[in-house]
Design a protein around this motif. Structure first.
Motif, PDB file in Angstrom:
ATOM      1  N   VAL A 138      -2.475  -8.330  12.627  1.00  0.00           N
ATOM      2  CA  VAL A 138      -1.677  -7.105  12.560  1.00  0.00           C
ATOM      3  C   VAL A 138      -1.681  -6.420  13.925  1.00  0.00           C
ATOM      4  CG1 VAL A 138      -1.397  -4.864  11.440  1.00  0.00           C
ATOM      5  CG2 VAL A 138      -2.209  -6.831  10.108  1.00  0.00           C
ATOM      6  N   ALA A 139      -0.481  -6.262  14.502  1.00  0.00           N
ATOM      7  CA  ALA A 139      -0.348  -5.651  15.824  1.00  0.00           C
ATOM      8  C   ALA A 139      -0.289  -4.124  15.751  1.00  0.00           C
ATOM      9  CB  ALA A 139       0.896  -6.185  16.532  1.00  0.00           C
ATOM     10  N   ASP A 140       0.334  -3.594  14.686  1.00  0.00           N
ATOM     11  CA  ASP A 140       0.524  -2.155  14.576  1.00  0.00           C
ATOM     12  C   ASP A 140       0.871  -1.820  13.128  1.00  0.00           C
ATOM     13  OD1 ASP A 140       0.695   0.475  15.398  1.00  0.00           O
ATOM     14  OD2 ASP A 140       2.665   0.286  16.320  1.00  0.00           O
ATOM     15  N   GLY A 141       0.703  -0.556  12.738  1.00  0.00           N
ATOM     16  CA  GLY A 141       1.056  -0.140  11.396  1.00  0.00           C
ATOM     17  C   GLY A 141       1.370   1.338  11.345  1.00  0.00           C
ATOM     18  N   TYR A 201       2.994   1.683   3.532  1.00  0.00           N
ATOM     19  CA  TYR A 201       2.420   1.295   4.816  1.00  0.00           C
ATOM     20  C   TYR A 201       3.132   0.037   5.303  1.00  0.00           C
ATOM     21  CZ  TYR A 201      -1.042   0.961   8.492  1.00  0.00           C
ATOM     22  OH  TYR A 201      -1.662   0.948   9.716  1.00  0.00           O
ATOM     23  N   VAL A 202       3.738   0.139   6.470  1.00  0.00           N
ATOM     24  CA  VAL A 202       4.487  -0.958   7.095  1.00  0.00           C
ATOM     25  C   VAL A 202       3.691  -1.418   8.306  1.00  0.00           C
ATOM     26  CG1 VAL A 202       6.685  -1.596   8.187  1.00  0.00           C
ATOM     27  CG2 VAL A 202       6.653   0.087   6.334  1.00  0.00           C
ATOM     28  N   VAL A 241       0.864  -1.178   0.000  1.00  0.00           N
ATOM     29  CA  VAL A 241       0.000   0.000   0.000  1.00  0.00           C
ATOM     30  C   VAL A 241       0.901   1.228   0.000  1.00  0.00           C
ATOM     31  CG1 VAL A 241      -1.807   1.284   1.204  1.00  0.00           C
ATOM     32  CG2 VAL A 241      -1.820  -1.223   1.243  1.00  0.00           C
ATOM     33  N   ARG A 242       0.805   1.987  -1.065  1.00  0.00           N
ATOM     34  CA  ARG A 242       1.570   3.223  -1.205  1.00  0.00           C
ATOM     35  C   ARG A 242       0.589   4.386  -1.083  1.00  0.00           C
ATOM     36  NH1 ARG A 242       6.515   4.247  -2.649  1.00  0.00           N
ATOM     37  NH2 ARG A 242       6.966   2.172  -3.450  1.00  0.00           N
ATOM     38  N   SER A 243       1.026   5.454  -0.417  1.00  0.00           N
ATOM     39  CA  SER A 243       0.165   6.638  -0.290  1.00  0.00           C
ATOM     40  C   SER A 243      -0.191   7.155  -1.683  1.00  0.00           C
ATOM     41  CB  SER A 243       0.864   7.718   0.532  1.00  0.00           C
ATOM     42  OG  SER A 243       2.078   8.103  -0.080  1.00  0.00           O
ATOM     43  N   ASP A 298      -4.769   6.044   1.007  1.00  0.00           N
ATOM     44  CA  ASP A 298      -4.333   6.842   2.152  1.00  0.00           C
ATOM     45  C   ASP A 298      -4.990   6.433   3.468  1.00  0.00           C
ATOM     46  OD1 ASP A 298      -2.527   8.431   0.774  1.00  0.00           O
ATOM     47  OD2 ASP A 298      -4.044   9.924   0.251  1.00  0.00           O
ATOM     48  N   GLY A 299      -5.762   5.371   3.468  1.00  0.00           N
ATOM     49  CA  GLY A 299      -6.456   4.964   4.674  1.00  0.00           C
ATOM     50  C   GLY A 299      -7.901   5.396   4.591  1.00  0.00           C
ATOM     51  N   PRO A 300      -8.637   5.150   5.632  1.00  0.00           N
ATOM     52  CA  PRO A 300      -8.225   4.595   6.920  1.00  0.00           C
ATOM     53  C   PRO A 300      -7.944   3.101   6.817  1.00  0.00           C
ATOM     54  CG  PRO A 300     -10.604   4.855   6.883  1.00  0.00           C
ATOM     55  CD  PRO A 300     -10.077   5.412   5.584  1.00  0.00           C
TER      56      PRO A 300
END
Length: 175
Positions: free
Chosen positions: A137-140, A46-47, A37-39, A127-129
């Motif tokens: 997934v613990a965090d990003g 997105y990592v 996922v690229r902005s 760009d999300g959300p």
């Protein structure tokens, strides 16, 4: 009952199906599909960090939302499915479909056993959300390609090894 996944040959052709546990136990070739996922402006990726409870590569970092390909499933379809499952990104009629970026074979090891996987990598601008699947997934967070490459330069940084081999094909060199 264990999940059944597609089994591939060494050349990357689907040849059957088997339970995931058997594929991992025997080191059979299989396939995974993931989406970078690229902005929308193209400047960041997105990592995320995988949960400690994942069956493979637990607690490691990754930048592809992805997973194994099911029997008879097209890798592009699997990539879209995994993007929705892991990051909660559901592509609508106005969204672009993930663009194919690379396909590599990874013949490595996990937990002292052979692990062989054909990795199909795609890219999407978004760009999300994001809505993380709590079991996976613990965090990003967002990083530039250069920030990610800087971390990848440290071989001790815990990063998913099959994604690591596909990244030269999908990341840009620092500007």
């Amino acid at each position: 009952m264990s999940e059944v996944i597609a089994v591939y040959d060494a050349a990357g052709r689907p040849v059957g199906a088997e339970e995931r546990a058997v594929v991992y136990e025997r080191g059979l070739w299989h396939a995974s599909a993931g989406v970078l996922v690229r902005s929308r402006d193209g400047d960041r990726v997105y990592v995320h960090r995988r949960t400690e409870t994942k069956s493979v590569f637990a607690g490691m970092h990754d930048c592809l939302a992805g997973g194994v390909v099911g029997p008879g499933e097209d890798p592009a379809v699997a990539a879209v499915r995994e993007l929705a499952e892991e990051l909660g990104v559901e592509l609508g009629p106005g969204d672009e479909t993930p663009a194919p970026r690379a396909r590599v074979a990874w013949d490595g090891q996990w937990a002292g056993r052979p692990m062989r996987c054909h990795v199909f990598a795609y890219e999407v601008r978004h760009d999300g959300p994001f809505r993380h699947q709590p079991e996976e997934v613990a965090d990003g967070w967002w990083w530039t390609d250069a920030e990610l490459l800087e971390h990848l330069a440290d071989p001790r940084w815990p990063f998913v090894p099959d994604t690591r081999v596909v990244l030269p094909e999908v990341l840009r060199a620092p500007r």
